[in-house]
Write a protein that holds these residues in place. Structure first.
Motif, PDB file in Angstrom:
ATOM      1  N   ASP A 207      28.678  32.830  44.008  1.00  0.00           N
ATOM      2  CA  ASP A 207      29.809  31.598  43.849  1.00  0.00           C
ATOM      3  C   ASP A 207      30.260  31.767  42.599  1.00  0.00           C
ATOM      4  OD1 ASP A 207      28.275  29.238  42.523  1.00  0.00           O
ATOM      5  OD2 ASP A 207      26.837  30.475  43.966  1.00  0.00           O
ATOM      6  N   GLY A 208      29.321  32.102  41.525  1.00  0.00           N
ATOM      7  CA  GLY A 208      29.760  31.854  40.108  1.00  0.00           C
ATOM      8  C   GLY A 208      30.856  33.067  39.652  1.00  0.00           C
ATOM      9  N   ALA A 209      30.759  34.115  40.800  1.00  0.00           N
ATOM     10  CA  ALA A 209      31.729  35.304  40.372  1.00  0.00           C
ATOM     11  C   ALA A 209      32.947  35.159  41.297  1.00  0.00           C
ATOM     12  CB  ALA A 209      31.086  36.650  40.868  1.00  0.00           C
ATOM     13  N   ALA A 210      32.894  34.097  42.176  1.00  0.00           N
ATOM     14  CA  ALA A 210      34.088  34.057  43.236  1.00  0.00           C
ATOM     15  C   ALA A 210      35.337  33.874  42.755  1.00  0.00           C
ATOM     16  CB  ALA A 210      33.706  33.010  44.367  1.00  0.00           C
ATOM     17  N   ASN A 211      35.450  33.418  41.766  1.00  0.00           N
ATOM     18  CA  ASN A 211      36.797  33.154  41.120  1.00  0.00           C
ATOM     19  C   ASN A 211      37.288  34.362  40.090  1.00  0.00           C
ATOM     20  OD1 ASN A 211      36.756  30.223  41.960  1.00  0.00           O
ATOM     21  ND2 ASN A 211      35.726  29.765  40.168  1.00  0.00           N
ATOM     22  N   GLN A 212      36.633  35.307  39.936  1.00  0.00           N
ATOM     23  CA  GLN A 212      36.903  36.621  39.264  1.00  0.00           C
ATOM     24  C   GLN A 212      38.386  37.234  39.930  1.00  0.00           C
ATOM     25  OE1 GLN A 212      35.443  38.906  36.875  1.00  0.00           O
ATOM     26  NE2 GLN A 212      34.402  36.922  36.083  1.00  0.00           N
ATOM     27  N   GLY A 213      39.040  37.412  39.060  1.00  0.00           N
ATOM     28  CA  GLY A 213      40.545  37.983  39.349  1.00  0.00           C
ATOM     29  C   GLY A 213      40.171  39.556  40.133  1.00  0.00           C
ATOM     30  N   GLN A 214      39.327  40.230  39.597  1.00  0.00           N
ATOM     31  CA  GLN A 214      39.285  41.406  40.399  1.00  0.00           C
ATOM     32  C   GLN A 214      38.605  41.331  41.722  1.00  0.00           C
ATOM     33  OE1 GLN A 214      35.719  43.484  38.138  1.00  0.00           O
ATOM     34  NE2 GLN A 214      35.042  41.602  37.693  1.00  0.00           N
ATOM     35  N   ILE A 215      38.121  40.383  42.209  1.00  0.00           N
ATOM     36  CA  ILE A 215      37.713  40.163  43.576  1.00  0.00           C
ATOM     37  C   ILE A 215      38.926  40.079  44.446  1.00  0.00           C
ATOM     38  CG2 ILE A 215      36.610  38.607  45.256  1.00  0.00           C
ATOM     39  CD1 ILE A 215      34.600  38.071  43.008  1.00  0.00           C
ATOM     40  N   PHE A 216      39.977  39.199  43.875  1.00  0.00           N
ATOM     41  CA  PHE A 216      41.102  39.039  44.755  1.00  0.00           C
ATOM     42  C   PHE A 216      41.951  40.505  44.681  1.00  0.00           C
ATOM     43  CE2 PHE A 216      39.676  34.711  43.414  1.00  0.00           C
ATOM     44  CZ  PHE A 216      39.809  34.170  44.742  1.00  0.00           C
ATOM     45  N   GLU A 217      41.865  41.029  43.657  1.00  0.00           N
ATOM     46  CA  GLU A 217      42.596  42.429  43.708  1.00  0.00           C
ATOM     47  C   GLU A 217      42.046  43.347  44.609  1.00  0.00           C
ATOM     48  OE1 GLU A 217      43.208  44.230  39.800  1.00  0.00           O
ATOM     49  OE2 GLU A 217      42.823  42.445  38.916  1.00  0.00           O
ATOM     50  N   THR A 218      40.712  43.414  44.801  1.00  0.00           N
ATOM     51  CA  THR A 218      39.976  44.202  45.470  1.00  0.00           C
ATOM     52  C   THR A 218      40.192  43.630  47.216  1.00  0.00           C
ATOM     53  OG1 THR A 218      38.200  44.196  43.967  1.00  0.00           O
ATOM     54  CG2 THR A 218      37.500  44.931  46.227  1.00  0.00           C
ATOM     55  N   TYR A 219      40.342  42.452  47.445  1.00  0.00           N
ATOM     56  CA  TYR A 219      40.524  41.853  48.780  1.00  0.00           C
ATOM     57  C   TYR A 219      42.041  42.560  49.218  1.00  0.00           C
ATOM     58  CZ  TYR A 219      37.388  37.827  48.433  1.00  0.00           C
ATOM     59  OH  TYR A 219      36.142  37.062  48.536  1.00  0.00           O
ATOM     60  N   ASN A 220      42.863  42.602  48.382  1.00  0.00           N
ATOM     61  CA  ASN A 220      44.139  43.068  48.594  1.00  0.00           C
ATOM     62  C   ASN A 220      44.382  44.407  49.158  1.00  0.00           C
ATOM     63  OD1 ASN A 220      47.259  42.747  48.755  1.00  0.00           O
ATOM     64  ND2 ASN A 220      47.262  44.125  47.015  1.00  0.00           N
ATOM     65  N   MET A 221      43.578  45.315  48.223  1.00  0.00           N
ATOM     66  CA  MET A 221      43.523  46.813  48.404  1.00  0.00           C
ATOM     67  C   MET A 221      42.691  47.170  49.739  1.00  0.00           C
ATOM     68  SD  MET A 221      42.786  47.856  44.519  1.00  0.00           S
ATOM     69  CE  MET A 221      42.449  49.786  44.950  1.00  0.00           C
ATOM     70  N   ALA A 222      41.500  46.202  49.987  1.00  0.00           N
ATOM     71  CA  ALA A 222      40.693  46.614  50.979  1.00  0.00           C
ATOM     72  C   ALA A 222      41.447  46.260  52.342  1.00  0.00           C
ATOM     73  CB  ALA A 222      39.526  45.768  50.968  1.00  0.00           C
ATOM     74  N   ALA A 223      42.378  45.053  52.474  1.00  0.00           N
ATOM     75  CA  ALA A 223      43.031  44.584  53.628  1.00  0.00           C
ATOM     76  C   ALA A 223      44.307  45.628  53.705  1.00  0.00           C
ATOM     77  CB  ALA A 223      43.693  43.367  53.400  1.00  0.00           C
ATOM     78  N   LEU A 224      44.785  46.124  52.704  1.00  0.00           N
ATOM     79  CA  LEU A 224      45.861  47.178  52.868  1.00  0.00           C
ATOM     80  C   LEU A 224      45.395  48.597  53.710  1.00  0.00           C
ATOM     81  CD1 LEU A 224      47.919  46.875  49.555  1.00  0.00           C
ATOM     82  CD2 LEU A 224      48.773  46.414  51.899  1.00  0.00           C
ATOM     83  N   TRP A 225      44.086  48.877  53.191  1.00  0.00           N
ATOM     84  CA  TRP A 225      43.630  50.129  53.695  1.00  0.00           C
ATOM     85  C   TRP A 225      42.519  50.048  54.940  1.00  0.00           C
ATOM     86  CZ3 TRP A 225      42.316  51.970  48.093  1.00  0.00           C
ATOM     87  CH2 TRP A 225      43.527  52.072  47.354  1.00  0.00           C
ATOM     88  N   LYS A 226      42.488  48.747  55.338  1.00  0.00           N
ATOM     89  CA  LYS A 226      41.344  48.344  56.167  1.00  0.00           C
ATOM     90  C   LYS A 226      40.331  49.116  56.092  1.00  0.00           C
ATOM     91  CE  LYS A 226      44.792  47.359  60.072  1.00  0.00           C
ATOM     92  NZ  LYS A 226      45.246  47.506  61.492  1.00  0.00           N
ATOM     93  N   ALA A 247      33.018  24.059  39.625  1.00  0.00           N
ATOM     94  CA  ALA A 247      33.549  25.663  39.169  1.00  0.00           C
ATOM     95  C   ALA A 247      34.966  25.765  40.077  1.00  0.00           C
ATOM     96  CB  ALA A 247      32.668  26.320  39.150  1.00  0.00           C
ATOM     97  N   ALA A 248      34.863  25.150  41.239  1.00  0.00           N
ATOM     98  CA  ALA A 248      36.131  25.824  42.004  1.00  0.00           C
ATOM     99  C   ALA A 248      36.857  24.738  42.569  1.00  0.00           C
ATOM    100  CB  ALA A 248      35.377  26.579  43.185  1.00  0.00           C
ATOM    101  N   ALA A 249      38.100  24.905  42.686  1.00  0.00           N
ATOM    102  CA  ALA A 249      39.007  24.040  43.337  1.00  0.00           C
ATOM    103  C   ALA A 249      39.172  24.012  44.816  1.00  0.00           C
ATOM    104  CB  ALA A 249      40.612  24.496  42.969  1.00  0.00           C
ATOM    105  N   SER A 250      38.459  25.086  45.373  1.00  0.00           N
ATOM    106  CA  SER A 250      38.189  25.028  46.896  1.00  0.00           C
ATOM    107  C   SER A 250      36.751  25.830  46.894  1.00  0.00           C
ATOM    108  CB  SER A 250      39.191  26.035  47.446  1.00  0.00           C
ATOM    109  OG  SER A 250      38.812  26.167  48.820  1.00  0.00           O
ATOM    110  N   THR A 251      35.918  25.242  47.590  1.00  0.00           N
ATOM    111  CA  THR A 251      34.562  25.685  47.913  1.00  0.00           C
ATOM    112  C   THR A 251      34.300  26.312  49.066  1.00  0.00           C
ATOM    113  OG1 THR A 251      33.651  23.596  48.652  1.00  0.00           O
ATOM    114  CG2 THR A 251      33.519  24.146  46.197  1.00  0.00           C
TER     115      THR A 251
END
Length: 401
Positions: A207-226, A247-251
């Motif tokens: 959960d401490g890493a969940a706000n990292q920007g690289q995670i959201f970039e990775t989500y995007n690529m993973a979804a695009l390429w399935k 730490a998080a606006a949404s838990t």
């Protein structure tokens, strides 16, 4: 077995003339114990598990789980081994035999054991620095894990990786940079898709890493390429010393993928974890793309060994989780109450586990440290030897693959 028991009782009633009263009593006792050990236990039982919260999914994992006696005993032993291994690591650290960073996994055993129970050995796992449990479930013996922690040659990374950098086949660590393993996991999933082996990658982070920007970039690529990737957030409620609420606006970490379906799972229940990961694995293998999973769990130790873990939470909170939600106790109670095992049988497992841990610790404290000349080895795989510069240009080390 019933015939054997009746025959033994018959000899007992006939008295000394049959075969000797003492021998008859002894034989009858042995038969009765054997009957209890093998004949009286149920072979399997069905349990209700907590329903998972769903995001962008019409159906979720099963809310019933079948547990065989053999599976239950194996899960119990594995979780107990991880628990005892981490407690021994705590002891060795306080004795200054283990040095440096050390993040313990006790309390979260249902996560790694439940995950491994739901996937194939050919599937891939990558996680953050709280990696001892996953290293064990992926197949590394306890003695090699403890030897790696103590920096010995017999460690799984030859004593050069330590707590945060352990590896084995289809397990990629143990990564020290917060969140950095998530893009790497997507890359492994891309390789799975490229080579068409019907394999998946489970990419874990906290959960401490969940706000990292690289995670959201990775989500995007993973979804695009399935990509066949399960993104798993182990939410143990505290990122270092900061609660998730601060730490998080949404838990709702399982909704963080937004356009990626998600699950929120009881991470303290091994059967709930197993069923959820089975569902997610089938989803990914079907070519539907990635899935985000949140495992709600809890760590008993502090963030690392340098953190006492009670400055931002109370001892009473920790004790309440231990008494009400401990994953090992939950499995033990289910097995005993549903006649899958006896208390005595599980105690025997506990004794055997303690013995294994003590022997592993003895190896980890007596095995030699790696020699200095091996410092540059294993930088590359299957490459010719070459020289590596040391602390200054006059010091050279030979690197062997």
């Amino acid at each position: 077995m019933r015939k054997m028991l009746l025959a033994a009782l018959s000899r007992l009633l006939q008295g000394p003339a049959a075969a000797g009263r003492t021998g008859a009593i002894s034989e009858a006792s042995r038969v009765m114990v054997a009957s209890r050990n093998y004949g009286d236990f149920a072979s399997e039982a069905t349990f209700e598990v907590k329903k998972c919260d769903l995001h962008r999914l019409e159906e979720g994992p099963s809310t019933t789980a079948v547990l065989t006696r053999e599976e239950g005993l194996q899960y119990y032993k594995t979780m107990q081994t991880i628990r005892r291994m981490e407690l021994k690591s705590d002891q060795l650290y306080k004795q200054k035999i283990i040095r440096g960073f050390c993040h313990l996994y006790d309390g979260q055993e249902a996560c790694c054991v439940g995950i491994e129970a739901a996937i194939k050995p050919t599937d891939h796992v990558i996680t953050a620095y709280r990696a001892h449990g996953f290293t064990y479930t992926r197949g590394v013996p306890v003695r090699e894990i403890l030897a790696e922690l103590t920096g010995r040659k017999g460690g799984c990374a030859k004593g050069k990786g330590g707590s945060m950098h352990m590896y084995t086949k289809n397990f990629y660590g143990g990564n020290g940079i917060v969140g950095a393993q998530v893009p790497l996991g997507a890359g492994i999933a891309l390789a799975c898709k490229y080579f068409e082996k019907n394999e998946i990658c489970l990419t874990l982070y906290g959960d401490g890493a969940a706000n990292q920007g690289q995670i959201f970039e990775t989500y995007n690529m993973a979804a695009l390429w399935k990509l066949p990737c399960i993104f798993i957030c182990e939410n143990n409620r505290y990122g270092m010393g900061t609660s998730v609420e601060r730490a998080a606006a949404s838990t709702d970490y399982y909704k963080r993928g937004y356009f990626i379906p998600g699950l929120r799972v009881d991470g303290m229940d091994i059967l709930c974890v197993r069923e959820a990961v089975k569902f997610a694995a089938e989803y990914c293998r079907a070519g539907k793309g990635p899935l985000v999973m949140e495992l709600q769990t809890y760590r008993y130790h502090g963030h690392s060994m340098s953190d006492p873990g009670i400055s931002y939470r109370t001892r009473e909170e920790i004790q309440e989780v231990r008494s009400k939600s401990d994953p090992i106790t939950l499995l033990k109670d289910r097995m005993v109450n549903n006649n899958l095992a006896s208390v005595e049988e599980l105690k025997e497992i506990d004794v055997a586990v303690r013995k294994e841990i003590e022997e592993a610790a003895q190896f980890a404290t007596t095995d030699p440290e790696p020699p200095l000349e091996e410092l540059g080895n294993h930088i590359y795989f299957n490459e010719p030897p070459f020289e590596v510069r040391g602390p200054n240009q006059w010091i050279k080390y030979k690197s062997v693959s």
